[in-house]
Motif scaffolding. Structure first.
Motif, PDB file in Angstrom:
ATOM      1  N   SER A   1      -8.083  -2.878   4.616  1.00 25.66           N
ATOM      2  CA  SER A   1      -7.812  -1.462   4.879  1.00 25.66           C
ATOM      3  C   SER A   1      -7.159  -0.758   3.688  1.00 25.66           C
ATOM      4  N   CYS A   2      -7.158  -1.368   2.508  1.00 26.38           N
ATOM      5  CA  CYS A   2      -6.548  -0.769   1.326  1.00 26.38           C
ATOM      6  C   CYS A   2      -7.245   0.550   1.006  1.00 26.38           C
ATOM      7  N   LYS A   3      -6.454   1.611   0.839  1.00 28.04           N
ATOM      8  CA  LYS A   3      -6.996   2.942   0.562  1.00 28.04           C
ATOM      9  C   LYS A   3      -7.163   3.201  -0.929  1.00 28.04           C
ATOM     10  N   GLY A   4      -6.504   2.408  -1.769  1.00 30.28           N
ATOM     11  CA  GLY A   4      -6.655   2.547  -3.213  1.00 30.28           C
ATOM     12  C   GLY A   4      -5.791   3.639  -3.811  1.00 30.28           C
ATOM     13  N   LEU A   5      -6.185   4.096  -4.979  1.00 28.53           N
ATOM     14  CA  LEU A   5      -5.456   5.126  -5.712  1.00 28.53           C
ATOM     15  C   LEU A   5      -6.193   6.454  -5.636  1.00 28.53           C
ATOM     16  N   CYS A   6      -5.446   7.554  -5.682  1.00 28.46           N
ATOM     17  CA  CYS A   6      -6.046   8.888  -5.715  1.00 28.46           C
ATOM     18  C   CYS A   6      -6.740   9.063  -7.055  1.00 28.46           C
ATOM     19  N   PRO A   7      -8.000   9.485  -7.066  1.00 26.22           N
ATOM     20  CA  PRO A   7      -8.705   9.656  -8.341  1.00 26.22           C
ATOM     21  C   PRO A   7      -8.191  10.833  -9.169  1.00 26.22           C
ATOM     22  N   HIS A   8      -7.403  11.732  -8.559  1.00 20.61           N
ATOM     23  CA  HIS A   8      -6.914  12.917  -9.283  1.00 20.61           C
ATOM     24  C   HIS A   8      -5.527  12.682  -9.875  1.00 20.61           C
ATOM     25  N   CYS A   9      -4.571  12.209  -9.056  1.00 25.23           N
ATOM     26  CA  CYS A   9      -3.199  12.076  -9.541  1.00 25.23           C
ATOM     27  C   CYS A   9      -2.752  10.628  -9.710  1.00 25.23           C
ATOM     28  N   GLY A  10      -3.496   9.663  -9.178  1.00 28.81           N
ATOM     29  CA  GLY A  10      -3.155   8.254  -9.342  1.00 28.81           C
ATOM     30  C   GLY A  10      -2.150   7.715  -8.344  1.00 28.81           C
ATOM     31  N   ALA A  11      -1.813   8.485  -7.315  1.00 24.60           N
ATOM     32  CA  ALA A  11      -0.839   8.023  -6.315  1.00 24.60           C
ATOM     33  C   ALA A  11      -1.453   6.913  -5.466  1.00 24.60           C
ATOM     34  N   ASP A  12      -0.610   5.970  -5.048  1.00 21.83           N
ATOM     35  CA  ASP A  12      -1.050   4.884  -4.174  1.00 21.83           C
ATOM     36  C   ASP A  12      -1.180   5.452  -2.762  1.00 21.83           C
ATOM     37  N   LEU A  13      -2.403   5.545  -2.274  1.00 23.96           N
ATOM     38  CA  LEU A  13      -2.660   6.151  -0.968  1.00 23.96           C
ATOM     39  C   LEU A  13      -2.230   5.257   0.198  1.00 23.96           C
ATOM     40  N   ASN A  14      -1.889   3.997  -0.064  1.00 25.49           N
ATOM     41  CA  ASN A  14      -1.356   3.122   0.976  1.00 25.49           C
ATOM     42  C   ASN A  14       0.086   3.476   1.296  1.00 25.49           C
ATOM     43  N   GLU A  15       0.809   4.049   0.326  1.00 25.20           N
ATOM     44  CA  GLU A  15       2.219   4.375   0.501  1.00 25.20           C
ATOM     45  C   GLU A  15       2.444   5.819   0.924  1.00 25.20           C
TER      46      GLU A  15
ATOM     47  N   THR B   1      -5.672  -8.751  -9.624  1.00 25.62           N
ATOM     48  CA  THR B   1      -5.224  -7.423  -9.233  1.00 25.62           C
ATOM     49  C   THR B   1      -6.215  -6.886  -8.211  1.00 25.62           C
ATOM     50  N   CYS B   2      -5.695  -6.138  -7.263  1.00 23.75           N
ATOM     51  CA  CYS B   2      -6.540  -5.521  -6.241  1.00 23.75           C
ATOM     52  C   CYS B   2      -7.472  -4.523  -6.938  1.00 23.75           C
ATOM     53  N   SER B   3      -8.726  -4.546  -6.573  1.00 28.43           N
ATOM     54  CA  SER B   3      -9.693  -3.649  -7.219  1.00 28.43           C
ATOM     55  C   SER B   3      -9.554  -2.206  -6.755  1.00 28.43           C
ATOM     56  N   ARG B   4      -8.782  -1.963  -5.712  1.00 30.70           N
ATOM     57  CA  ARG B   4      -8.598  -0.588  -5.217  1.00 30.70           C
ATOM     58  C   ARG B   4      -7.260   0.012  -5.629  1.00 30.70           C
ATOM     59  N   CYS B   5      -6.149  -0.747  -5.480  1.00 28.55           N
ATOM     60  CA  CYS B   5      -4.825  -0.174  -5.745  1.00 28.55           C
ATOM     61  C   CYS B   5      -4.115  -0.822  -6.929  1.00 28.55           C
ATOM     62  N   LEU B   6      -4.702  -1.833  -7.542  1.00 30.48           N
ATOM     63  CA  LEU B   6      -4.191  -2.514  -8.731  1.00 30.48           C
ATOM     64  C   LEU B   6      -2.902  -3.300  -8.510  1.00 30.48           C
ATOM     65  N   LYS B   7      -2.561  -3.618  -7.271  1.00 35.30           N
ATOM     66  CA  LYS B   7      -1.391  -4.456  -6.997  1.00 35.30           C
ATOM     67  C   LYS B   7      -1.759  -5.919  -7.259  1.00 35.30           C
ATOM     68  N   PRO B   8      -0.788  -6.711  -7.716  1.00 35.45           N
ATOM     69  CA  PRO B   8      -1.077  -8.137  -7.949  1.00 35.45           C
ATOM     70  C   PRO B   8      -1.283  -8.897  -6.639  1.00 35.45           C
ATOM     71  N   LEU B   9      -2.165  -9.890  -6.671  1.00 39.38           N
ATOM     72  CA  LEU B   9      -2.411 -10.721  -5.492  1.00 39.38           C
ATOM     73  C   LEU B   9      -2.850 -12.100  -5.934  1.00 39.38           C
ATOM     74  N   LYS B  10      -2.744 -13.056  -5.029  1.00 45.17           N
ATOM     75  CA  LYS B  10      -3.167 -14.427  -5.289  1.00 45.17           C
ATOM     76  C   LYS B  10      -4.331 -14.759  -4.373  1.00 45.17           C
ATOM     77  N   ARG B  11      -5.293 -15.512  -4.892  1.00 44.49           N
ATOM     78  CA  ARG B  11      -6.440 -15.967  -4.107  1.00 44.49           C
ATOM     79  C   ARG B  11      -6.619 -17.453  -4.334  1.00 44.49           C
ATOM     80  N   ASP B  12      -6.734 -18.190  -3.242  1.00 44.45           N
ATOM     81  CA  ASP B  12      -7.076 -19.607  -3.318  1.00 44.45           C
ATOM     82  C   ASP B  12      -8.588 -19.725  -3.237  1.00 44.45           C
ATOM     83  N   ILE B  13      -9.165 -20.434  -4.168  1.00 44.43           N
ATOM     84  CA  ILE B  13     -10.608 -20.651  -4.191  1.00 44.43           C
ATOM     85  C   ILE B  13     -10.859 -22.118  -3.862  1.00 44.43           C
TER      86      ILE B  13
END
Length: 173
Positions: free
Chosen positions: A136-150, A66-78
Motif C-alpha cells: 500500500s506504499c503511496k510513494g513520493l509526490c512527483p511535484h514536491c517530493g513529500a512522502d505521501l505515506n506520512e 530501497t523501496c522503489s516508490r518512497c526510497l526508504k531502506p528495506l531488507k529482503r531475504d531471497i
C-alpha cells in the motif's frame, strides 16, 4: 565452486556442496540494491543414471534495498531453488524433438563443472524487479517530493493534456 562429474557418478552417496559466494558483482548495476550478503549455496549432486548428474539445492541471501516508490531502506531475504543437470561430453547432433527433451541438460567437455555461472543465473532470475516496503506504499509526490505515506502534500494533482491546456484559459474569462 566445482563439482566433479566422474566422482558424482561413481559415488553411491550424493556429493554435498555447502559454500558461501560473494555475488556483489552480479547486482553491481542495480541502483535499488545497496548491498548483498554472501550467497549461501547448499547443493547436492546425484547421478540418477545414463551419465547424468543432477545438482539440486537452495540458494539464500539477504538484500539491503530501497523501496522503489518512497526510497526508504528495506531488507529482503531471497531464497531460490536450484536445479541443473549435467552430462560429460559434446552435445549430440540429433533431431529437433530429442533436442527439446534435453533442453535442460548441459553438456560439459571436462570432468569438472564450475557451478558459479549457473548459481548466479538462478540468483538473477529470483531478484525482485521493483521492491516495495509495503503493497500500500503511496510513494513520493512527483511535484514536491513529500512522502505521501506520512502526509498529504496539497499539490495540484490534476493532469491536463498539454494539447488541451489552452482551453483551460478559455473558461477562466
Amino acid at each position: 565452486m566445482f563439482i566433479n562429474l566422474r566422482q558424482a557418478i561413481s559415488s553411491e552417496a550424493p556429493v554435498e556442496i555447502h559454500q558461501a559466494l560473494d555475488v556483489s558483482r552480479v547486482v553491481e548495476g542495480r541502483k535499488d540494491i545497496i548491498a548483498i550478503s554472501p550467497l549461501q549455496a547448499d547443493l547436492r549432486g546425484e547421478a540418477p543414471g545414463e551419465g547424468v548428474v543432477q545438482v539440486k539445492g537452495t540458494l539464500k541471501t539477504e538484500l539491503d534495498m530501497t523501496c522503489s516508490r518512497c526510497l526508504k531502506p528495506l531488507k529482503r531475504d531471497i531464497q531460490a531453488e536450484f536445479a541443473e543437470s549435467f552430462k560429460q561430453g559434446e552435445h549430440p547432433e540429433v533431431d529437433t524433438q530429442a533436442q527439446e527433451e534435453d533442453e535442460d541438460l548441459h553438456y560439459v567437455p571436462g570432468e569438472k563443472v564450475d557451478l558459479v555461472p549457473y548459481v548466479e543465473e538462478t540468483l538473477l532470475l529470483n531478484l525482485p524487479f521493483a521492491a516495495v516496503c509495503q503493497e500500500s506504499c503511496k510513494g513520493l509526490c512527483p511535484h514536491c517530493g513529500a512522502d505521501l505515506n506520512e502526509q498529504e502534500c496539497g499539490c495540484n494533482k490534476d493532469v491536463i493534456d498539454p494539447r488541451l491546456a489552452a482551453l483551460g484559459d478559455f473558461f477562466k474569462k
